[in-house]
Design an enzyme around this catalytic site. Sequence first.
Site, PDB file in Angstrom:
ATOM      1  N   GLN A  60       0.833  -1.200   0.000  1.00 28.55           N
ATOM      2  CA  GLN A  60       0.000   0.000   0.000  1.00 28.55           C
ATOM      3  C   GLN A  60       0.866   1.248   0.000  1.00 28.55           C
ATOM      4  O   GLN A  60       1.124   1.816  -1.044  1.00 28.55           O
ATOM      5  CB  GLN A  60      -0.973  -0.024   1.170  1.00 28.55           C
ATOM      6  CG  GLN A  60      -2.145   0.919   0.965  1.00 28.55           C
ATOM      7  CD  GLN A  60      -3.375   0.512   1.775  1.00 28.55           C
ATOM      8  OE1 GLN A  60      -3.429  -0.558   2.367  1.00 28.55           O
ATOM      9  NE2 GLN A  60      -4.375   1.368   1.792  1.00 28.55           N
ATOM     10  N   ASP A  61       1.341   1.672   1.166  1.00 25.41           N
ATOM     11  CA  ASP A  61       2.315   2.770   1.152  1.00 25.41           C
ATOM     12  C   ASP A  61       3.506   2.382   2.023  1.00 25.41           C
ATOM     13  O   ASP A  61       3.462   1.399   2.752  1.00 25.41           O
ATOM     14  CB  ASP A  61       1.695   4.120   1.545  1.00 25.41           C
ATOM     15  CG  ASP A  61       1.141   4.166   2.955  1.00 25.41           C
ATOM     16  OD1 ASP A  61       1.015   3.106   3.600  1.00 25.41           O
ATOM     17  OD2 ASP A  61       0.823   5.271   3.423  1.00 25.41           O
ATOM     18  N   PRO A  62       4.612   3.114   1.926  1.00 25.65           N
ATOM     19  CA  PRO A  62       5.840   2.694   2.621  1.00 25.65           C
ATOM     20  C   PRO A  62       5.685   2.693   4.144  1.00 25.65           C
ATOM     21  O   PRO A  62       4.831   3.393   4.697  1.00 25.65           O
ATOM     22  CB  PRO A  62       6.865   3.753   2.189  1.00 25.65           C
ATOM     23  CG  PRO A  62       6.318   4.359   0.937  1.00 25.65           C
ATOM     24  CD  PRO A  62       4.827   4.323   1.104  1.00 25.65           C
TER      25      PRO A  62
END
EC number: 3.2.2.27
Length: 219
Positions: A60-62
């Site tokens: 998804q995101d870091p």
Amino acid sequence: MKNWTDVIGTEKAQPYFQHTLQQVHLARASGKTIYPPQEDVFNAFKYTAFEDVKVVILGQDPYHGPNQAHGLAFSVKPEVAIPPSLLNIYKELTQDISGFQMPSNGYLVKWAEQGVLLLNTVLTVERGMAHSHANLGWERFTDKVIAVLNEHREKLVFLLWGSHAQKKGQMIDRTRHLVLTAPHPSPLSAHRGFFGCRHFSKTNSYLESHGIKPIDWQI
């Protein structure tokens, strides 16, 4: 055959993507801590060439903690504690792949170098603020990456864990690629069907059935 320079270069010329990169630059310039470091943002494409991709794992995101994110979904730098979701991925691997030993670190470069594209759908994040860069345009860029892989490659395996990844993967042509879905490996959802999904052995069975060298999942 396309390569990442074609794909990323084409998108970098688009106003939306210039805006995305500018927003990230301005956030860094204003003194905010943005992960991963600038030089690591596009690492997924540096470690796995377009023509070498065999498997796509969508994140998804870091990670938004210090020294964790380095541009590969789910991966962390070697000296950092293994995050809970990755620990659950490893737990599934120990059950799924004969002889798999629980790794001592979460550095997944070995996967990337074998053709596993570890792609977050959003490529930057502000320290301590999950999903803080969700609306900067990264999603449009990574949609394009998935679309180009879908169109210009065949017999890829897409591992889509959780509703966000599954939504992103709706466009994938399932007659040309293998798409495997499961709940996210997060501690909140892993027990709802990520454990026992056997995605890693299924991936290798599919690759081998098409004459493609399987992935050595051991880290």
